[in-house]
Motif scaffolding. Sequence first.
Motif, PDB file in Angstrom:
ATOM      1  N   PHE A 245       8.956  44.634 -54.960  1.00 52.00           N
ATOM      2  CA  PHE A 245       9.164  43.185 -54.969  1.00 52.00           C
ATOM      3  C   PHE A 245       9.801  42.719 -56.271  1.00 52.00           C
ATOM      4  O   PHE A 245      10.480  41.698 -56.300  1.00 52.00           O
ATOM      5  CB  PHE A 245       7.854  42.462 -54.643  1.00 52.00           C
ATOM      6  CG  PHE A 245       7.459  42.748 -53.226  1.00 52.00           C
ATOM      7  CD1 PHE A 245       8.090  42.075 -52.183  1.00 52.00           C
ATOM      8  CD2 PHE A 245       6.560  43.750 -52.917  1.00 52.00           C
ATOM      9  CE1 PHE A 245       7.802  42.372 -50.861  1.00 52.00           C
ATOM     10  CE2 PHE A 245       6.264  44.063 -51.604  1.00 52.00           C
ATOM     11  CZ  PHE A 245       6.882  43.371 -50.568  1.00 52.00           C
ATOM     12  N   TYR A 246       9.600  43.471 -57.351  1.00 55.02           N
ATOM     13  CA  TYR A 246      10.348  43.158 -58.572  1.00 55.02           C
ATOM     14  C   TYR A 246      11.844  43.303 -58.293  1.00 55.02           C
ATOM     15  O   TYR A 246      12.654  42.489 -58.742  1.00 55.02           O
ATOM     16  CB  TYR A 246       9.960  44.099 -59.721  1.00 55.02           C
ATOM     17  CG  TYR A 246       8.537  43.922 -60.218  1.00 55.02           C
ATOM     18  CD1 TYR A 246       7.844  42.731 -59.980  1.00 55.02           C
ATOM     19  CD2 TYR A 246       7.905  44.924 -60.935  1.00 55.02           C
ATOM     20  CE1 TYR A 246       6.546  42.577 -60.432  1.00 55.02           C
ATOM     21  CE2 TYR A 246       6.600  44.775 -61.387  1.00 55.02           C
ATOM     22  CZ  TYR A 246       5.935  43.595 -61.135  1.00 55.02           C
ATOM     23  OH  TYR A 246       4.652  43.446 -61.583  1.00 55.02           O
ATOM     24  N   ALA A 247      12.195  44.354 -57.535  1.00 51.39           N
ATOM     25  CA  ALA A 247      13.610  44.555 -57.200  1.00 51.39           C
ATOM     26  C   ALA A 247      14.129  43.381 -56.352  1.00 51.39           C
ATOM     27  O   ALA A 247      15.233  42.879 -56.578  1.00 51.39           O
ATOM     28  CB  ALA A 247      13.799  45.871 -56.467  1.00 51.39           C
ATOM     29  N   TYR A 248      13.305  42.922 -55.405  1.00 54.29           N
ATOM     30  CA  TYR A 248      13.710  41.742 -54.621  1.00 54.29           C
ATOM     31  C   TYR A 248      13.869  40.529 -55.523  1.00 54.29           C
ATOM     32  O   TYR A 248      14.798  39.750 -55.380  1.00 54.29           O
ATOM     33  CB  TYR A 248      12.692  41.449 -53.506  1.00 54.29           C
ATOM     34  CG  TYR A 248      12.961  42.234 -52.253  1.00 54.29           C
ATOM     35  CD1 TYR A 248      13.994  41.872 -51.384  1.00 54.29           C
ATOM     36  CD2 TYR A 248      12.213  43.353 -51.937  1.00 54.29           C
ATOM     37  CE1 TYR A 248      14.256  42.594 -50.245  1.00 54.29           C
ATOM     38  CE2 TYR A 248      12.469  44.094 -50.790  1.00 54.29           C
ATOM     39  CZ  TYR A 248      13.483  43.710 -49.950  1.00 54.29           C
ATOM     40  OH  TYR A 248      13.755  44.434 -48.824  1.00 54.29           O
ATOM     41  N   LEU A 249      12.924  40.382 -56.470  1.00 56.88           N
ATOM     42  CA  LEU A 249      12.991  39.233 -57.380  1.00 56.88           C
ATOM     43  C   LEU A 249      14.297  39.272 -58.177  1.00 56.88           C
ATOM     44  O   LEU A 249      14.945  38.244 -58.376  1.00 56.88           O
ATOM     45  CB  LEU A 249      11.789  39.228 -58.326  1.00 56.88           C
ATOM     46  CG  LEU A 249      11.778  38.077 -59.338  1.00 56.88           C
ATOM     47  CD1 LEU A 249      11.672  36.740 -58.614  1.00 56.88           C
ATOM     48  CD2 LEU A 249      10.638  38.204 -60.319  1.00 56.88           C
ATOM     49  N   ILE A 250      14.683  40.466 -58.604  1.00 53.22           N
ATOM     50  CA  ILE A 250      15.931  40.603 -59.368  1.00 53.22           C
ATOM     51  C   ILE A 250      17.119  40.153 -58.518  1.00 53.22           C
ATOM     52  O   ILE A 250      17.989  39.400 -58.979  1.00 53.22           O
ATOM     53  CB  ILE A 250      16.099  42.060 -59.855  1.00 53.22           C
ATOM     54  CG1 ILE A 250      15.104  42.327 -60.989  1.00 53.22           C
ATOM     55  CG2 ILE A 250      17.528  42.324 -60.321  1.00 53.22           C
ATOM     56  CD1 ILE A 250      14.992  43.779 -61.389  1.00 53.22           C
ATOM     57  N   LEU A 251      17.141  40.573 -57.256  1.00 56.47           N
ATOM     58  CA  LEU A 251      18.233  40.157 -56.365  1.00 56.47           C
ATOM     59  C   LEU A 251      18.213  38.643 -56.154  1.00 56.47           C
ATOM     60  O   LEU A 251      19.249  37.989 -56.150  1.00 56.47           O
ATOM     61  CB  LEU A 251      18.121  40.845 -54.999  1.00 56.47           C
ATOM     62  CG  LEU A 251      18.333  42.355 -54.942  1.00 56.47           C
ATOM     63  CD1 LEU A 251      18.353  42.835 -53.492  1.00 56.47           C
ATOM     64  CD2 LEU A 251      19.637  42.751 -55.614  1.00 56.47           C
ATOM     65  N   ILE A 252      17.016  38.082 -55.985  1.00 62.75           N
ATOM     66  CA  ILE A 252      16.907  36.649 -55.704  1.00 62.75           C
ATOM     67  C   ILE A 252      17.222  35.815 -56.944  1.00 62.75           C
ATOM     68  O   ILE A 252      17.907  34.800 -56.857  1.00 62.75           O
ATOM     69  CB  ILE A 252      15.505  36.319 -55.145  1.00 62.75           C
ATOM     70  CG1 ILE A 252      15.372  36.910 -53.739  1.00 62.75           C
ATOM     71  CG2 ILE A 252      15.261  34.821 -55.112  1.00 62.75           C
ATOM     72  CD1 ILE A 252      13.952  36.974 -53.227  1.00 62.75           C
ATOM     73  N   LEU A 253      16.727  36.262 -58.106  1.00 63.43           N
ATOM     74  CA  LEU A 253      17.009  35.539 -59.352  1.00 63.43           C
ATOM     75  C   LEU A 253      18.511  35.421 -59.578  1.00 63.43           C
ATOM     76  O   LEU A 253      19.035  34.351 -59.879  1.00 63.43           O
ATOM     77  CB  LEU A 253      16.400  36.277 -60.547  1.00 63.43           C
ATOM     78  CG  LEU A 253      14.930  36.062 -60.872  1.00 63.43           C
ATOM     79  CD1 LEU A 253      14.525  36.936 -62.039  1.00 63.43           C
ATOM     80  CD2 LEU A 253      14.662  34.603 -61.171  1.00 63.43           C
ATOM     81  N   GLY A 254      19.200  36.561 -59.432  1.00 62.72           N
ATOM     82  CA  GLY A 254      20.632  36.572 -59.717  1.00 62.72           C
ATOM     83  C   GLY A 254      21.431  35.880 -58.632  1.00 62.72           C
ATOM     84  O   GLY A 254      22.351  35.125 -58.917  1.00 62.72           O
ATOM     85  N   GLY A 255      21.067  36.103 -57.408  1.00 60.40           N
ATOM     86  CA  GLY A 255      21.829  35.553 -56.283  1.00 60.40           C
ATOM     87  C   GLY A 255      22.030  36.665 -55.283  1.00 60.40           C
ATOM     88  O   GLY A 255      22.671  37.663 -55.589  1.00 60.40           O
ATOM     89  N   MET A 256      21.454  36.481 -54.113  1.00 64.25           N
ATOM     90  CA  MET A 256      21.328  37.528 -53.117  1.00 64.25           C
ATOM     91  C   MET A 256      22.565  38.399 -52.896  1.00 64.25           C
ATOM     92  O   MET A 256      22.497  39.595 -52.870  1.00 64.25           O
ATOM     93  CB  MET A 256      20.963  36.878 -51.791  1.00 64.25           C
ATOM     94  CG  MET A 256      19.716  37.341 -51.131  1.00 64.25           C
ATOM     95  SD  MET A 256      18.692  38.522 -51.982  1.00 64.25           S
ATOM     96  CE  MET A 256      17.314  38.543 -50.905  1.00 64.25           C
ATOM     97  N   ASN A 257      23.690  37.769 -52.689  1.00 65.02           N
ATOM     98  CA  ASN A 257      24.848  38.551 -52.277  1.00 65.02           C
ATOM     99  C   ASN A 257      25.911  38.657 -53.360  1.00 65.02           C
ATOM    100  O   ASN A 257      27.099  38.684 -53.077  1.00 65.02           O
ATOM    101  CB  ASN A 257      25.432  37.973 -50.990  1.00 65.02           C
ATOM    102  CG  ASN A 257      24.422  38.039 -49.867  1.00 65.02           C
ATOM    103  OD1 ASN A 257      23.652  38.982 -49.773  1.00 65.02           O
ATOM    104  ND2 ASN A 257      24.390  37.015 -49.039  1.00 65.02           N
ATOM    105  N   ARG A 258      25.484  38.661 -54.597  1.00 69.21           N
ATOM    106  CA  ARG A 258      26.443  38.786 -55.689  1.00 69.21           C
ATOM    107  C   ARG A 258      26.124  40.020 -56.506  1.00 69.21           C
ATOM    108  O   ARG A 258      25.068  40.104 -57.132  1.00 69.21           O
ATOM    109  CB  ARG A 258      26.385  37.543 -56.585  1.00 69.21           C
ATOM    110  CG  ARG A 258      26.874  36.278 -55.924  1.00 69.21           C
ATOM    111  CD  ARG A 258      28.393  36.278 -55.766  1.00 69.21           C
ATOM    112  NE  ARG A 258      28.862  35.135 -54.992  1.00 69.21           N
ATOM    113  CZ  ARG A 258      28.882  35.087 -53.662  1.00 69.21           C
ATOM    114  NH1 ARG A 258      28.454  36.106 -52.961  1.00 69.21           N
ATOM    115  NH2 ARG A 258      29.318  34.029 -53.037  1.00 69.21           N
ATOM    116  N   LEU A 259      27.044  40.950 -56.515  1.00 69.94           N
ATOM    117  CA  LEU A 259      26.834  42.210 -57.207  1.00 69.94           C
ATOM    118  C   LEU A 259      26.625  42.015 -58.712  1.00 69.94           C
ATOM    119  O   LEU A 259      25.729  42.595 -59.312  1.00 69.94           O
ATOM    120  CB  LEU A 259      28.054  43.097 -56.951  1.00 69.94           C
ATOM    121  CG  LEU A 259      27.936  44.588 -57.143  1.00 69.94           C
ATOM    122  CD1 LEU A 259      26.714  45.155 -56.451  1.00 69.94           C
ATOM    123  CD2 LEU A 259      29.192  45.259 -56.606  1.00 69.94           C
TER     124      LEU A 259
END
Lengths: 326, 267
Positions: A245-259
């Motif tokens: 879920f930390y990994a999910y948080l990282i994706l969500i914090l930055g922006g789901m579909n932005r590399l």
Amino acid sequence: MDFLNLAFWTFVASTAGIYAIFALGLYVQFSMAGLPNFGHVAFMAIGAYTMAILVVRYSVSLPVASMAGIAAAIVLALILGIPSLRLRADYLAIATVAGGEIVRYLAMNLPDLTGGPIGSIGLLGPGQIALYNGGWQRSLDELTTALSAVIGAAANRDLTMALMVWSIVLVLIVLFRRLERSPWGRVLKGIREDEMAVTAVGKNVFAFKLQALMLGAVLGAAAGLLLALQIGVFSPDDYQPTLTFYAYLILILGGMNRLWAIPVGAVVFSLLYAGTRFLNFFPLSLIDSGSRAFLRLFLVGFLLVLFMAVRPQGMLGNRRELLLEK
Amino acid sequence: MTPLLLEVDGVSKHFGGVAAVDDASFGVTEGVITALIGPNGAGKTTMFNLISGFMRPDCGTIRFAGRRIDGARGDVVARAGLVRAFQTARVLTRMSVLENMLLAAKDQPGERLGMNLIAPRRVARRESEVHARALELLDLVRLRHLADDYAGTLSGGQRKLLELGRALMVAPRMILLDEPMAGVAPVLAQQLLDHIQQLRQRHGATVCVIEHDMDVVMSISDRVIVMDEGRVIAEGPPDAIQRDERVIEAYLGRQGHADESQRGRPA
């Protein structure tokens, strides 16, 4: 500890980079192909365990053992993916949640193989301390010597590690940016949107999903190897589901579909996570430091909720794209 | 007689105790527009799902261009040249209109992961061919001005056009359209009709279409297949079908008077 402790923040920088690689694996699976993987941490665990067991027990060289760790993660991806990827996405979610816990419980309950609950340090059985990263430390030292020729006395092992990890992150981001825009990435994106439509134009959806799952597993295992090598010891408890879920948080914090948002998310997450230890001022100082450590977990949860409510597209995402209905 | 492009022979599909398709047999000749009609629940969409590989028949055989395709996966059927469109258009909403088209391209080596790294030039070369073709087809379905918009911003009718264009990207020998006019604004519906007719005239494509509007069926189709309760009850040219007793009884008679079911449109 002093807030401006350089060695501490160098260490945090390495960890942030490793989390970025870990989250990138999830990005390939979840953001690119729409595969909900809730057991990403299993790839990290299986990579680290395979490597450490081979090095300690069988005196395999570190590069070969690391390769084996990555191969083991691919095998795990196949075991989880082949039965569940032909079904609806929910089944993969269930399989990965279970798969992640199975790996952790196996590590805990097979002490002869894994060292049991005390982890890698018990790999040689009681009475002996097992270390798997001697070779790694030596290569790091050599690199550090080389680095000190360039930047002088500022060079140290942690800095070398941080530079190395972030170079890997950079290379991976450039590589995946290319893959994301390739026809391969386009098919994955199509699958994320609507599998049936992609099947109808002649693409083997199952094969593409399996590739995405495997590629994500490789990145997860690579992150697991780096983290194990950096810290030097690990136990089953280091692979709790919260890590996924930390990994999910990282994706969500930055922006789901932005590399490019992944390294940003990883840095912000690591600052928050490591930074909570400096919340030792009044009135928080009234809570003892052990309980204060749990504040970070509250904070992580709170941020997830906050971002989902206020800024679902993350810091760098595109709200318009997000709000299009399927 | 021209050989059949699609042969359906004794195909059945049951859901629990219900036979959605019951021992159905028919053939489709190459280069012909065939309409598949029948009252609601006759098994038309199930038939499409069976032909296109989205469902497996319980028994019977389906041949396309002489090759057995019953039980084959949907993507295998599509690559064999038999491409379907859906009743509710399935566009990839968070991808651009152009990306929707590009996705469907055949023979793109870049769809193999490693090729993008070892043969980027070959991938790029194919990509520029595909790109040109996609723009050409977007012109045909009159969506070129929207090429860079998210497909999710299109209207229902535009989505149907996009789906048609996307199916054509696969360069199909035969195309299955499930109620292409349903829910489409009249102006767009006319365009769709024109496209379907052009497909046959210009590209020699074979089209099989499920349609409820009898005017449309009679005006565009060369041949009509009528299904009722899972069975094929009649097959023939449109004017003969219109006079067929069984059809009138099953299809028009069931819904009351013929003129009522037509909602005032001249038959």
